[in-house]
Write an enzyme that holds these catalytic residues in place. Structure first.
Site, PDB file in Angstrom:
ATOM      1  N   VAL A  49      -3.143   3.214  -6.278  1.00  0.00           N
ATOM      2  CA  VAL A  49      -4.266   3.483  -7.187  1.00  0.00           C
ATOM      3  C   VAL A  49      -5.350   2.426  -6.977  1.00  0.00           C
ATOM      4  O   VAL A  49      -5.056   1.267  -6.704  1.00  0.00           O
ATOM      5  CB  VAL A  49      -3.782   3.462  -8.650  1.00  0.00           C
ATOM      6  CG1 VAL A  49      -4.930   3.677  -9.627  1.00  0.00           C
ATOM      7  CG2 VAL A  49      -2.699   4.514  -8.859  1.00  0.00           C
TER       8      VAL A  49
ATOM      9  N   LEU B 228      -1.847  -2.026 -11.854  1.00  0.00           N
ATOM     10  CA  LEU B 228      -2.102  -0.676 -11.358  1.00  0.00           C
ATOM     11  C   LEU B 228      -1.113  -0.412 -10.242  1.00  0.00           C
ATOM     12  O   LEU B 228      -0.799  -1.314  -9.466  1.00  0.00           O
ATOM     13  CB  LEU B 228      -3.532  -0.558 -10.789  1.00  0.00           C
ATOM     14  CG  LEU B 228      -4.721  -0.560 -11.742  1.00  0.00           C
ATOM     15  CD1 LEU B 228      -6.016  -0.375 -10.941  1.00  0.00           C
ATOM     16  CD2 LEU B 228      -4.603   0.523 -12.791  1.00  0.00           C
ATOM     17  N   ASP B 229      -0.637   0.827 -10.146  1.00  0.00           N
ATOM     18  CA  ASP B 229       0.251   1.185  -9.041  1.00  0.00           C
ATOM     19  C   ASP B 229      -0.431   0.884  -7.715  1.00  0.00           C
ATOM     20  O   ASP B 229      -1.658   0.998  -7.592  1.00  0.00           O
ATOM     21  CB  ASP B 229       0.606   2.683  -9.088  1.00  0.00           C
ATOM     22  CG  ASP B 229       1.367   3.063 -10.348  1.00  0.00           C
ATOM     23  OD1 ASP B 229       1.927   2.161 -10.993  1.00  0.00           O
ATOM     24  OD2 ASP B 229       1.370   4.266 -10.685  1.00  0.00           O
ATOM     25  N   ARG B 230       0.367   0.562  -6.726  1.00  0.00           N
ATOM     26  CA  ARG B 230      -0.186   0.167  -5.428  1.00  0.00           C
ATOM     27  C   ARG B 230      -1.170   1.191  -4.830  1.00  0.00           C
ATOM     28  O   ARG B 230      -2.224   0.801  -4.320  1.00  0.00           O
ATOM     29  CB  ARG B 230       0.968  -0.105  -4.448  1.00  0.00           C
ATOM     30  CG  ARG B 230       0.489  -0.656  -3.120  1.00  0.00           C
ATOM     31  CD  ARG B 230       1.607  -1.253  -2.293  1.00  0.00           C
ATOM     32  NE  ARG B 230       1.024  -2.063  -1.226  1.00  0.00           N
ATOM     33  CZ  ARG B 230       1.664  -3.005  -0.568  1.00  0.00           C
ATOM     34  NH1 ARG B 230       2.916  -3.282  -0.861  1.00  0.00           N
ATOM     35  NH2 ARG B 230       1.067  -3.681   0.399  1.00  0.00           N
TER      36      ARG B 230
END
Length: 225
Positions: free
Chosen positions: A61, A57-59
């Site tokens: 998120v 997951l993107d940081r």
């Protein structure tokens, strides 16, 4: 980090925004190392702990991240993610009400590595990849709208990019056109639900993340559940 499901082969944790899933150039302690430390302590494991990263997951998120605890589970989960057999549902808070309360978005995305950003086009262009997602509005507060998003493809920053291209950037996502950042640097995107057939036991697994405790999320009134 909060463990929401575990067995001998897999462990699913609820990631907080700001945490990184795997180590990167920042040198910050990644979620994968926190999970290894948790397993080592809980089960008093001697030596190195095996943990396989199967997706990220993107940081900024938050939400569910699935890890493999055995090599057998890792290889099978990798295949399942590649083949679209792991169904992930995301919740996104946006400030702009979508024109249609539900729909399917199809774009062609081009990733810019230097900017760590993707750009959406209405037709195929050089170096583009087709991106498809389905969304529906499931709640709202006085100023914001909650969208449920299901990915049919898995592209770089796909939800962030496609919702912005629709005119509904995610709250706090400055990179994709939000007016201002969230105080904690997060974006209001949650990996809320994951569903799949267990790679070893073949059980049907469904896990949901808790709703974040901050006021923004708590003030949403659900119209659909």
């Amino acid at each position: 980090m909060q463990v929401v499901y575990e067995d001998n082969h897999i462990i699913i944790v609820n990631k907080e925004s700001g945490e990184i899933v795997q180590g990167d150039k920042t040198g910050d302690i990644p979620l994968s190392e926190m999970v290894k430390a948790y397993i080592k302590e809980k089960y008093a494991k001697p030596g190195a702990v095996f943990l396989g990263v199967v997706h990220r997951l993107d940081r900024p998120v938050s939400g569910l991240v699935v890890f493999a605890r055995t090599s057998k589970a890792l290889s099978r989960l990798n295949d399942m993610f590649r083949n679209g057999e792991v169904h992930k549902t995301y919740w996104a808070i946006v400030q702009q009400r979508p024109e249609h309360e539900e729909g399917t978005l199809e774009n062609w995305l081009v990733r810019n590595e230097k900017q760590n950003k993707s750009y959406a086009y209405q037709r195929e262009v050089p170096n583009s990849k087709k991106a498809i997602l389905k969304y529906r509005m499931i709640g709202q507060s006085e100023r914001y709208y909650l969208l449920e998003v299901n990915l049919l493809t898995g592209r770089h920053h796909q939800i962030r990019c496609q919702l912005a291209a629709m005119g509904c950037p995610i709250k706090g996502d400055l990179k994709y056109g939000a007016k201002r950042s969230n105080p904690d640097g997060s974006i209001s995107l949650l990996a809320h639900r994951v569903e799949f057939i267990h790679p070893v036991s073949k059980q049907h697994i469904v896990v949901e993340s808790p709703i974040p405790e901050d006021n923004l999320w708590q003030n949403i009134k659900f119209s659909v559940k």
